[in-house]
Design a protein around this motif. Sequence first.
Motif, PDB file in Angstrom:
ATOM      1  N   THR A   1      48.608  31.537  68.457  1.00  0.00           N
ATOM      2  CA  THR A   1      49.357  31.743  69.703  1.00  0.00           C
ATOM      3  C   THR A   1      49.128  30.576  70.651  1.00  0.00           C
ATOM      4  O   THR A   1      50.073  30.048  71.255  1.00  0.00           O
ATOM      5  CB  THR A   1      48.946  33.077  70.353  1.00  0.00           C
ATOM      6  OG1 THR A   1      49.185  34.139  69.420  1.00  0.00           O
ATOM      7  CG2 THR A   1      49.723  33.329  71.630  1.00  0.00           C
ATOM      8  N   GLU A   2      47.887  30.161  70.755  1.00  0.00           N
ATOM      9  CA  GLU A   2      47.567  29.004  71.602  1.00  0.00           C
ATOM     10  C   GLU A   2      48.318  27.758  71.117  1.00  0.00           C
ATOM     11  O   GLU A   2      48.890  27.013  71.925  1.00  0.00           O
ATOM     12  CB  GLU A   2      46.065  28.754  71.563  1.00  0.00           C
ATOM     13  CG  GLU A   2      45.608  27.631  72.455  1.00  0.00           C
ATOM     14  CD  GLU A   2      44.099  27.435  72.419  1.00  0.00           C
ATOM     15  OE1 GLU A   2      43.679  26.299  72.684  1.00  0.00           O
ATOM     16  OE2 GLU A   2      43.367  28.390  72.139  1.00  0.00           O
TER      17      GLU A   2
ATOM     18  N   LEU B   1      47.235  41.387  72.147  1.00  0.00           N
ATOM     19  CA  LEU B   1      47.527  40.061  71.607  1.00  0.00           C
ATOM     20  C   LEU B   1      48.688  40.133  70.613  1.00  0.00           C
ATOM     21  O   LEU B   1      49.576  39.275  70.624  1.00  0.00           O
ATOM     22  CB  LEU B   1      46.289  39.453  70.949  1.00  0.00           C
ATOM     23  CG  LEU B   1      46.502  38.067  70.348  1.00  0.00           C
ATOM     24  CD1 LEU B   1      46.928  37.048  71.421  1.00  0.00           C
ATOM     25  CD2 LEU B   1      45.237  37.597  69.636  1.00  0.00           C
ATOM     26  N   LYS B   2      48.699  41.160  69.782  1.00  0.00           N
ATOM     27  CA  LYS B   2      49.803  41.329  68.833  1.00  0.00           C
ATOM     28  C   LYS B   2      51.132  41.495  69.573  1.00  0.00           C
ATOM     29  O   LYS B   2      52.145  40.925  69.170  1.00  0.00           O
ATOM     30  CB  LYS B   2      49.560  42.532  67.930  1.00  0.00           C
ATOM     31  CG  LYS B   2      48.521  42.313  66.867  1.00  0.00           C
ATOM     32  CD  LYS B   2      48.330  43.589  66.057  1.00  0.00           C
ATOM     33  CE  LYS B   2      47.285  43.421  64.987  1.00  0.00           C
ATOM     34  NZ  LYS B   2      47.073  44.674  64.221  1.00  0.00           N
ATOM     35  N   ALA B   3      51.123  42.288  70.634  1.00  0.00           N
ATOM     36  CA  ALA B   3      52.347  42.499  71.414  1.00  0.00           C
ATOM     37  C   ALA B   3      52.833  41.181  72.021  1.00  0.00           C
ATOM     38  O   ALA B   3      54.033  40.885  71.993  1.00  0.00           O
ATOM     39  CB  ALA B   3      52.111  43.542  72.504  1.00  0.00           C
ATOM     40  N   LEU B   4      51.900  40.390  72.554  1.00  0.00           N
ATOM     41  CA  LEU B   4      52.273  39.087  73.102  1.00  0.00           C
ATOM     42  C   LEU B   4      52.858  38.202  72.003  1.00  0.00           C
ATOM     43  O   LEU B   4      53.907  37.578  72.197  1.00  0.00           O
ATOM     44  CB  LEU B   4      51.058  38.394  73.735  1.00  0.00           C
ATOM     45  CG  LEU B   4      51.287  36.958  74.203  1.00  0.00           C
ATOM     46  CD1 LEU B   4      52.303  36.901  75.345  1.00  0.00           C
ATOM     47  CD2 LEU B   4      49.965  36.315  74.612  1.00  0.00           C
ATOM     48  N   ALA B   5      52.186  38.152  70.859  1.00  0.00           N
ATOM     49  CA  ALA B   5      52.656  37.317  69.763  1.00  0.00           C
ATOM     50  C   ALA B   5      54.046  37.737  69.293  1.00  0.00           C
ATOM     51  O   ALA B   5      54.930  36.883  69.105  1.00  0.00           O
ATOM     52  CB  ALA B   5      51.659  37.370  68.604  1.00  0.00           C
TER      53      ALA B   5
ATOM     54  N   LEU C   1      49.739  37.482  62.059  1.00  0.00           N
ATOM     55  CA  LEU C   1      50.066  38.895  62.308  1.00  0.00           C
ATOM     56  C   LEU C   1      50.049  39.679  61.008  1.00  0.00           C
ATOM     57  O   LEU C   1      49.490  40.785  60.949  1.00  0.00           O
ATOM     58  CB  LEU C   1      51.443  39.016  62.960  1.00  0.00           C
ATOM     59  CG  LEU C   1      51.518  38.885  64.463  1.00  0.00           C
ATOM     60  CD1 LEU C   1      52.957  38.712  64.913  1.00  0.00           C
ATOM     61  CD2 LEU C   1      50.891  40.095  65.142  1.00  0.00           C
ATOM     62  N   GLU C   2      50.657  39.126  59.976  1.00  0.00           N
ATOM     63  CA  GLU C   2      50.689  39.808  58.675  1.00  0.00           C
ATOM     64  C   GLU C   2      49.283  39.980  58.108  1.00  0.00           C
ATOM     65  O   GLU C   2      48.985  41.008  57.497  1.00  0.00           O
ATOM     66  CB  GLU C   2      51.567  39.035  57.695  1.00  0.00           C
ATOM     67  CG  GLU C   2      53.045  39.108  58.037  1.00  0.00           C
ATOM     68  CD  GLU C   2      53.908  38.193  57.184  1.00  0.00           C
ATOM     69  OE1 GLU C   2      53.408  37.613  56.202  1.00  0.00           O
ATOM     70  OE2 GLU C   2      55.110  38.067  57.506  1.00  0.00           O
ATOM     71  N   ASP C   3      48.420  38.988  58.340  1.00  0.00           N
ATOM     72  CA  ASP C   3      47.038  39.052  57.849  1.00  0.00           C
ATOM     73  C   ASP C   3      46.151  39.930  58.723  1.00  0.00           C
ATOM     74  O   ASP C   3      45.011  40.211  58.361  1.00  0.00           O
ATOM     75  CB  ASP C   3      46.428  37.645  57.778  1.00  0.00           C
ATOM     76  CG  ASP C   3      47.099  36.768  56.735  1.00  0.00           C
ATOM     77  OD1 ASP C   3      47.820  37.308  55.865  1.00  0.00           O
ATOM     78  OD2 ASP C   3      46.906  35.544  56.794  1.00  0.00           O
TER      79      ASP C   3
ATOM     80  N   VAL D   1      41.351  36.439  65.289  1.00  0.00           N
ATOM     81  CA  VAL D   1      40.945  35.073  65.634  1.00  0.00           C
ATOM     82  C   VAL D   1      42.054  34.086  65.283  1.00  0.00           C
ATOM     83  O   VAL D   1      42.414  33.233  66.105  1.00  0.00           O
ATOM     84  CB  VAL D   1      39.616  34.705  64.935  1.00  0.00           C
ATOM     85  CG1 VAL D   1      39.277  33.238  65.143  1.00  0.00           C
ATOM     86  CG2 VAL D   1      38.482  35.590  65.434  1.00  0.00           C
ATOM     87  N   LEU D   2      42.592  34.210  64.084  1.00  0.00           N
ATOM     88  CA  LEU D   2      43.677  33.296  63.695  1.00  0.00           C
ATOM     89  C   LEU D   2      44.922  33.502  64.555  1.00  0.00           C
ATOM     90  O   LEU D   2      45.603  32.534  64.907  1.00  0.00           O
ATOM     91  CB  LEU D   2      44.022  33.472  62.216  1.00  0.00           C
ATOM     92  CG  LEU D   2      42.963  33.008  61.228  1.00  0.00           C
ATOM     93  CD1 LEU D   2      43.437  33.239  59.791  1.00  0.00           C
ATOM     94  CD2 LEU D   2      42.613  31.539  61.431  1.00  0.00           C
TER      95      LEU D   2
END
Length: 144
Positions: free
Chosen positions: A103-104, A63-67, A91-93, A97-98
């Motif tokens: 992303t959505e 998910l991080k990579a997608l973001a 991402l920084e936090d 879930v957030l």
Amino acid sequence: MTPSIDLRLQTMMRSVQQSILPALDTEDSLAQEQVKLLMGHIAALQLQCGKEQDVCDLENQHLKALALDLIAKAEGGADTQKAINVMTQALEDDNYVLLSLATENALAATDASEAFKSYSWDAVITYSTEAAKRAKDWFKPMGF
């Protein structure tokens, strides 16, 4: 002594196989089906025990990579930029879930450029396909 989770699962499986399943009416197809489903769950738990956090960590990495990919390619108006800022903060936090929700929301921004919408579509399809493959592997012991 506290019995291990694996020993407890083995005991449950043995109880189901040796006591419960033979006692069921062979004509009761729903009961037969449910016991076999229970046995599938126990078998899956035996194989997966202790690996849950690794799976969650892997999902978080993807998910991080997608973001990060979407943030790098983001183009659009104020709504898109606001959504991207929320993604960056998530991402920084390091909040899965957030980040998922952000992303959505970024993908739903109505003022994104056509190029970003097209790129996002492809990126999300790739991400989703890979996630579905990982989920299929995770639930394979159950016969799903």
